[in-house]
Design a protein around this motif. Structure first.
Motif, mmCIF file in Angstrom:
data_model
loop_
_atom_site.group_PDB
_atom_site.id
_atom_site.type_symbol
_atom_site.label_atom_id
_atom_site.label_comp_id
_atom_site.label_asym_id
_atom_site.label_seq_id
_atom_site.Cartn_x
_atom_site.Cartn_y
_atom_site.Cartn_z
ATOM 1 N N GLU A 1 -4.345 3.099 -4.250
ATOM 2 C CA GLU A 1 -3.632 3.062 -2.924
ATOM 3 C C GLU A 1 -2.714 2.220 -3.030
ATOM 4 O O GLU A 1 -1.942 1.742 -1.855
ATOM 5 C CB GLU A 1 -4.617 2.903 -1.849
ATOM 6 N N THR A 2 -2.332 1.065 -4.094
ATOM 7 C CA THR A 2 -1.491 -0.093 -4.010
ATOM 8 C C THR A 2 -0.394 0.063 -5.026
ATOM 9 O O THR A 2 -0.777 0.649 -6.070
ATOM 10 C CB THR A 2 -2.142 -1.316 -4.098
ATOM 11 N N TYR A 3 0.626 -0.670 -4.956
ATOM 12 C CA TYR A 3 1.394 -0.900 -6.179
ATOM 13 C C TYR A 3 2.088 -2.123 -5.966
ATOM 14 O O TYR A 3 2.046 -2.853 -4.817
ATOM 15 C CB TYR A 3 2.644 0.228 -6.369
ATOM 16 N N ASP B 1 10.041 7.719 -4.211
ATOM 17 C CA ASP B 1 9.491 8.657 -5.357
ATOM 18 C C ASP B 1 9.560 8.117 -6.654
ATOM 19 O O ASP B 1 8.541 8.542 -7.714
ATOM 20 C CB ASP B 1 10.597 10.051 -5.215
ATOM 21 N N GLU B 2 10.184 7.183 -6.896
ATOM 22 C CA GLU B 2 10.259 6.461 -8.243
ATOM 23 C C GLU B 2 8.900 5.852 -8.347
ATOM 24 O O GLU B 2 8.196 5.837 -9.441
ATOM 25 C CB GLU B 2 11.404 5.488 -8.332
ATOM 26 N N VAL B 3 8.278 5.154 -7.149
ATOM 27 C CA VAL B 3 7.025 4.529 -7.772
ATOM 28 C C VAL B 3 5.838 5.761 -7.685
ATOM 29 O O VAL B 3 5.028 5.674 -8.449
ATOM 30 C CB VAL B 3 6.482 3.502 -6.452
ATOM 31 N N ALA B 4 5.847 6.823 -6.728
ATOM 32 C CA ALA B 4 5.023 7.801 -6.769
ATOM 33 C C ALA B 4 4.819 8.382 -8.066
ATOM 34 O O ALA B 4 3.904 8.956 -8.508
ATOM 35 C CB ALA B 4 5.390 8.617 -5.557
ATOM 36 N N TYR B 5 6.238 8.869 -8.854
ATOM 37 C CA TYR B 5 6.079 9.269 -10.043
ATOM 38 C C TYR B 5 5.416 8.411 -11.115
ATOM 39 O O TYR B 5 4.685 9.059 -11.994
ATOM 40 C CB TYR B 5 7.495 9.421 -10.422
ATOM 41 N N VAL B 6 5.597 7.130 -11.008
ATOM 42 C CA VAL B 6 4.830 6.485 -12.039
ATOM 43 C C VAL B 6 3.272 6.455 -11.756
ATOM 44 O O VAL B 6 2.591 6.438 -12.660
ATOM 45 C CB VAL B 6 5.459 4.835 -12.061
ATOM 46 N N CYS B 7 3.034 6.396 -10.605
ATOM 47 C CA CYS B 7 1.586 6.255 -10.022
ATOM 48 C C CYS B 7 0.872 7.573 -10.825
ATOM 49 O O CYS B 7 -0.206 7.487 -10.932
ATOM 50 C CB CYS B 7 1.228 6.302 -8.497
ATOM 51 N N ALA B 8 1.591 8.618 -10.332
ATOM 52 C CA ALA B 8 0.742 9.963 -10.887
ATOM 53 C C ALA B 8 0.858 10.072 -12.194
ATOM 54 O O ALA B 8 -0.291 10.736 -13.036
ATOM 55 C CB ALA B 8 2.046 11.277 -10.291
ATOM 56 N N MET B 9 1.735 9.471 -13.049
ATOM 57 C CA MET B 9 1.935 9.429 -14.491
ATOM 58 C C MET B 9 0.621 8.681 -14.922
ATOM 59 O O MET B 9 -0.066 8.915 -16.086
ATOM 60 C CB MET B 9 3.198 8.945 -15.023
ATOM 61 N N VAL B 10 0.209 7.756 -14.476
ATOM 62 C CA VAL B 10 -0.789 6.570 -14.825
ATOM 63 C C VAL B 10 -2.192 6.975 -14.282
ATOM 64 O O VAL B 10 -2.939 6.339 -15.166
ATOM 65 C CB VAL B 10 -0.129 5.168 -14.796
ATOM 66 N N ALA B 11 -2.065 7.524 -13.383
ATOM 67 C CA ALA B 11 -3.453 7.826 -12.701
ATOM 68 C C ALA B 11 -4.613 8.133 -13.716
ATOM 69 O O ALA B 11 -5.625 7.623 -13.725
ATOM 70 C CB ALA B 11 -3.428 8.623 -11.531
ATOM 71 N N PRO B 12 -4.244 9.251 -14.412
ATOM 72 C CA PRO B 12 -5.265 9.773 -15.295
ATOM 73 C C PRO B 12 -5.803 8.721 -16.424
ATOM 74 O O PRO B 12 -6.917 8.916 -16.900
ATOM 75 C CB PRO B 12 -4.553 11.044 -16.140
ATOM 76 N N HIS B 13 -4.797 7.845 -16.817
ATOM 77 C CA HIS B 13 -5.242 6.924 -17.907
ATOM 78 C C HIS B 13 -5.659 5.669 -17.250
ATOM 79 O O HIS B 13 -6.305 4.623 -17.820
ATOM 80 C CB HIS B 13 -4.091 6.304 -18.549
ATOM 81 N N LEU B 14 -6.005 5.447 -16.116
ATOM 82 C CA LEU B 14 -6.518 4.122 -15.484
ATOM 83 C C LEU B 14 -7.835 4.613 -14.305
ATOM 84 O O LEU B 14 -7.843 3.723 -13.464
ATOM 85 C CB LEU B 14 -5.352 3.453 -14.311
ATOM 86 N N GLY B 15 -8.247 5.563 -14.747
ATOM 87 C CA GLY B 15 -9.613 6.008 -13.901
ATOM 88 C C GLY B 15 -9.223 6.526 -12.422
ATOM 89 O O GLY B 15 -10.421 6.606 -11.756
ATOM 90 N N SER C 1 0.832 -1.332 -0.213
ATOM 91 C CA SER C 1 0.054 -0.044 0.194
ATOM 92 C C SER C 1 0.911 1.178 -0.002
ATOM 93 O O SER C 1 2.026 1.207 0.542
ATOM 94 C CB SER C 1 -0.857 -0.222 1.300
ATOM 95 N N ASP C 2 0.321 2.445 -0.538
ATOM 96 C CA ASP C 2 1.041 3.617 -0.515
ATOM 97 C C ASP C 2 1.232 4.255 1.046
ATOM 98 O O ASP C 2 2.349 4.444 1.131
ATOM 99 C CB ASP C 2 0.087 4.604 -1.073
ATOM 100 N N ALA C 3 0.433 3.690 2.139
ATOM 101 C CA ALA C 3 0.735 4.050 3.134
ATOM 102 C C ALA C 3 1.920 3.087 3.885
ATOM 103 O O ALA C 3 2.871 3.626 4.523
ATOM 104 C CB ALA C 3 -0.464 3.617 4.157
ATOM 105 N N GLU C 4 2.207 1.954 3.505
ATOM 106 C CA GLU C 4 3.376 1.117 3.691
ATOM 107 C C GLU C 4 4.533 1.645 3.088
ATOM 108 O O GLU C 4 5.344 1.908 3.991
ATOM 109 C CB GLU C 4 3.291 -0.181 3.218
ATOM 110 N N LEU C 5 4.448 2.354 1.960
ATOM 111 C CA LEU C 5 5.903 2.740 1.278
ATOM 112 C C LEU C 5 6.055 4.079 1.628
ATOM 113 O O LEU C 5 7.159 4.402 1.990
ATOM 114 C CB LEU C 5 5.485 3.012 -0.208
#
Length: 346
Positions: A265-267, A247-261, A227-231
């Protein structure tokens, strides 16, 4: 969406060391490493490979002999440059600098291109290095080849020198679900992501080679959710190295969020089983005893990713469940331990 370092220079640590001489490893377990490991991953891609790399480097029970920087698909949005293996070398060297590691000679580039056919290897520095390590006769510890991306370089090494199959075990994160064990996720890619990097290399490994194989297919690596809370609490708070990983994971999550609805909270840190299955084996009768697998004949693998039965095939392991508690708790604690050592309080 590339993660190639931009030229930022990281200040040298007060202490620097080489692989095998890491001061934070002067903790239990005592004694020499049990096994050798060659790490192969597409480090210019999904940042789950960075977590696996750091976790392996912090694990004293294994001796990291090589880090193979392998390629992505030519059209992969993480790095469509056509030189993703070369760029992956820069990513690994950046991680080494952040950790103070000086043994960058263990980082070798794989091919930037997939196999053209099932009989012609792709030359690369990694191929020569893999063969040299596998054929060593001055050491008896087992050798694991752990791959979190495509299989181009191990397939090329086998095509160049088939004797390596007798000298190592391949642990691979990739391939689709096996009938009777799991079903594909909703809207799944027709060919699983890592296999799609080089389907022909997959055919070489499964169908043509005699390499012992432990497979962690898509349904199992998708179990490796954090979970993002864990990270935030267990990784980002663990000093500069932990903050970088987060930050590497957070960057990807921010990039893909608009395309995935929207936000998630998880990766999936799907490459982490490579550490679990090699470095975190049981003390007695060493094996990844906290995880579960089925043993079955190695199927032939079609270029479309489908499995077919093969008479007289060698046995393989197909993992069906991995011990995420042990895997992630160990990673979190090692990151915290590393940061304490870096801060001079351990």
């Amino acid at each position: 969406m590339t993660r190639i370092p931009t030229g930022e220079q990281h200040p040298a640590r007060v202490h620097q060391w080489s692989l095998g001489e890491t001061p934070w490893q002067q903790i239990p377990p005592a004694g020499p490493p049990r096994a050798r490991v060659i790490i192969d991953n597409d480090f210019a891609g999904d940042p789950d490979d960075l977590y696996q790399l750091v976790h392996h480097l912090l694990s004293p029970s294994v001796d990291i002999r090589l880090v193979v920087a392998s390629h992505l698909r030519a059209d992969d949005p993480f790095d469509p440059s056509g030189r993703s293996a070369q760029n992956a070398v820069a990513v690994v060297q950046d991680v080494f600098a952040r950790m103070g590691l000086t043994s960058t000679e263990v980082v070798v580039a794989g091919s930037d291109e997939p196999l053209q056919d099932r009989s012609t290897p792709r030359p690369a520095p990694a191929v020569d290095a893999i063969i040299a390590e596998a054929l060593r006769d001055d050491i008896s510890s087992p050798l694991f080849y752990v791959a979190g991306g495509g299989l181009t370089d191990i397939a090329s090494a086998y095509l160049t020198e088939p004797r390596i199959a007798e000298r190592l075990t391949l642990v691979w994160i990739g391939g689709g679900e096996h009938e009777g064990l799991a079903v594909p996720p909703p809207n799944a890619m027709p060919i699983e992501y890592n296999l799609l990097i080089d389907p022909v290399a997959g055919e070489v490994v499964f169908t043509d080679s005699t390499i012992p194989l432990w497979q962690v297919p898509r349904d199992v690596y998708r179990q490796c959710l954090v979970s993002d809370a864990e990270l935030r609490v267990r990784v980002a708070a663990a000093g500069p190295l932990g903050r970088y990983l987060y930050d590497e994971v957070a960057y990807v999550c921010a990039m893909v969020a608009p395309h995935l609805g929207g936000a998630s909270e998880t990766y999936a840190l799907g490459d982490s089983p490579l550490v679990l299955l090699t470095a975190l084996q049981s003390v007695f009768e060493p094996d990844p005893s906290s995880s579960r697998y089925v043993a079955r004949p190695t199927p032939t693998l079609g270029v479309d990713g489908t499995y077919s039965d093969a008479a007289g095939a060698r046995p393989m392991r197909v993992y069906t469940w991995v011990d995420t508690r042990l895997m992630f708790e160990d990673m979190y604690l090692k990151l915290a331990e590393f940061e304490r050592w870096q801060g001079g309080v351990s």
